[in-house]
Design a protein around this motif. Structure first.
Motif, PDB file in Angstrom:
ATOM      1  N   GLY A  71       0.844  -1.085   0.052  1.00  0.00           N
ATOM      2  CA  GLY A  71      -0.031   0.180   0.155  1.00  0.00           C
ATOM      3  C   GLY A  71       1.038   1.218   0.042  1.00  0.00           C
ATOM      4  N   VAL A  72       0.093   2.284  -0.028  1.00  0.00           N
ATOM      5  CA  VAL A  72       0.767   3.720   0.098  1.00  0.00           C
ATOM      6  C   VAL A  72       0.354   4.209   1.456  1.00  0.00           C
ATOM      7  CG1 VAL A  72       0.781   5.868  -0.740  1.00  0.00           C
ATOM      8  CG2 VAL A  72       0.704   4.072  -2.262  1.00  0.00           C
ATOM      9  N   TYR A  73       1.310   5.108   2.023  1.00  0.00           N
ATOM     10  CA  TYR A  73       1.003   5.535   3.649  1.00  0.00           C
ATOM     11  C   TYR A  73       1.443   6.978   3.482  1.00  0.00           C
ATOM     12  CZ  TYR A  73       5.980   4.758   3.806  1.00  0.00           C
ATOM     13  OH  TYR A  73       7.387   4.704   3.697  1.00  0.00           O
ATOM     14  N   LEU A  74       0.808   7.796   4.432  1.00  0.00           N
ATOM     15  CA  LEU A  74       0.843   9.089   4.652  1.00  0.00           C
ATOM     16  C   LEU A  74       1.352   9.622   5.983  1.00  0.00           C
ATOM     17  CD1 LEU A  74       0.795  12.103   3.314  1.00  0.00           C
ATOM     18  CD2 LEU A  74      -1.836  12.245   3.876  1.00  0.00           C
ATOM     19  N   THR A  88       5.867  -2.651   0.551  1.00  0.00           N
ATOM     20  CA  THR A  88       5.294  -4.118   0.155  1.00  0.00           C
ATOM     21  C   THR A  88       4.518  -4.757   1.405  1.00  0.00           C
ATOM     22  OG1 THR A  88       7.414  -4.891   0.698  1.00  0.00           O
ATOM     23  CG2 THR A  88       7.070  -4.629  -1.510  1.00  0.00           C
ATOM     24  N   SER A  89       4.616  -4.150   2.502  1.00  0.00           N
ATOM     25  CA  SER A  89       4.223  -4.373   3.644  1.00  0.00           C
ATOM     26  C   SER A  89       3.897  -3.214   4.519  1.00  0.00           C
ATOM     27  CB  SER A  89       4.901  -5.613   4.584  1.00  0.00           C
ATOM     28  OG  SER A  89       4.448  -5.619   6.017  1.00  0.00           O
ATOM     29  N   ARG A 156      -3.594  -3.517  -4.213  1.00  0.00           N
ATOM     30  CA  ARG A 156      -3.853  -5.045  -4.748  1.00  0.00           C
ATOM     31  C   ARG A 156      -2.493  -5.816  -4.682  1.00  0.00           C
ATOM     32  NH1 ARG A 156      -6.960  -4.416 -10.225  1.00  0.00           N
ATOM     33  NH2 ARG A 156      -5.213  -3.469 -10.483  1.00  0.00           N
ATOM     34  N   ASN A 157      -1.503  -5.172  -5.337  1.00  0.00           N
ATOM     35  CA  ASN A 157      -0.057  -5.692  -5.389  1.00  0.00           C
ATOM     36  C   ASN A 157       0.982  -4.543  -5.276  1.00  0.00           C
ATOM     37  OD1 ASN A 157       0.223  -4.304  -7.877  1.00  0.00           O
ATOM     38  ND2 ASN A 157      -1.122  -6.066  -8.489  1.00  0.00           N
ATOM     39  N   GLU A 158       2.109  -4.993  -5.184  1.00  0.00           N
ATOM     40  CA  GLU A 158       3.431  -3.948  -4.821  1.00  0.00           C
ATOM     41  C   GLU A 158       3.319  -2.894  -5.941  1.00  0.00           C
ATOM     42  OE1 GLU A 158       7.068  -6.260  -4.230  1.00  0.00           O
ATOM     43  OE2 GLU A 158       5.911  -7.534  -2.959  1.00  0.00           O
ATOM     44  N   ARG A 159       3.073  -3.363  -7.488  1.00  0.00           N
ATOM     45  CA  ARG A 159       3.319  -2.709  -8.587  1.00  0.00           C
ATOM     46  C   ARG A 159       1.970  -1.651  -8.448  1.00  0.00           C
ATOM     47  NH1 ARG A 159       1.478  -4.172 -14.374  1.00  0.00           N
ATOM     48  NH2 ARG A 159      -0.599  -4.021 -13.234  1.00  0.00           N
ATOM     49  N   GLU A 165       1.979   5.650  -5.640  1.00  0.00           N
ATOM     50  CA  GLU A 165       3.015   6.592  -4.984  1.00  0.00           C
ATOM     51  C   GLU A 165       3.469   7.422  -5.934  1.00  0.00           C
ATOM     52  OE1 GLU A 165       6.920   6.841  -2.484  1.00  0.00           O
ATOM     53  OE2 GLU A 165       6.695   5.174  -3.964  1.00  0.00           O
ATOM     54  N   ALA A 166       3.842   7.044  -7.133  1.00  0.00           N
ATOM     55  CA  ALA A 166       4.238   7.901  -8.019  1.00  0.00           C
ATOM     56  C   ALA A 166       3.403   9.095  -8.564  1.00  0.00           C
ATOM     57  CB  ALA A 166       4.799   6.893  -9.245  1.00  0.00           C
TER      58      ALA A 166
END
Length: 179
Positions: A71-74, A88-89, A156-159, A165-166
């Motif tokens: 996921g993405v975190y802030l 990734t985790s 859903r996945n790392e990609r 994030e990008a």
């Protein structure tokens, strides 16, 4: 012609001056008016989703609170976004950022907070064989981070997490992210 913004607006968007703020708002407008080629959501909408997620005080987080998924975190402080990252985790990554050790090599967020607090550039503390901070400095960095709020979006996945994030970093450049 540039607009005039107050300092709180500049801080929220990570802009250093009115010209940069205009550029950020133009990028947000552009991102929200068209979708990306892979039919993902516009980046402005991504920010709206991330900002709408409930924030949790970093000082009260437990491993059980954070998903062990990509996921993405802030990180936010005083209500203002400070740093966005991908994981990734989420559980492992947030734990790394909250670490209290004297090596900052595993966390760009901790290196950037170190620079804020102690004026030690991240390139000095970024390699495990380079300068490590003192125990007191590591404690101060951790204390600063514990004064933040954290929120996240699962992916859903790392990609997908990396792509999200990008897009977020491209449109909205939090002050602790290096572009």
């Amino acid at each position: 012609m540039t607009n005039s913004y107050d300092q709180s607006d500049l801080n929220i968007y990570g802009a250093e001056d009115d010209f940069e703020m205009d550029a950020i708002l133009d990028a947000i407008d552009k991102a929200t008016s068209s979708t990306t080629s892979d039919s993902a959501e516009p980046a402005g909408k991504d920010w709206s989703r991330l900002l709408a997620v409930p924030r949790r005080a970093a000082s009260g987080l437990t491993r059980a609170d954070v998903p062990n998924e990509p996921g993405v975190y802030l990180w936010s402080r005083g209500g203002a976004p400070q740093y966005v990252g991908t994981a990734t985790s989420l559980q492992k990554r947030l734990s790394t950022h909250l670490g209290g050790g004297v090596s900052l090599a595993g966390s760009s967020l901790r290196r950037n907070v170190c620079e804020l607090l102690f004026q030690i550039p991240p390139n000095v503390t970024g390699n495990p064989t380079r300068q490590k901070v003192t125990t007191g400095q590591a404690t101060a960095i951790r204390s600063w981070l514990l004064g933040c709020d954290v929120s996240w979006l699962r992916a859903r996945n790392e990609r997908d997490a990396a792509a999200l994030e990008a897009r977020l970093r491209h449109v909205f450049r939090p002050p602790f992210n290096r572009v």
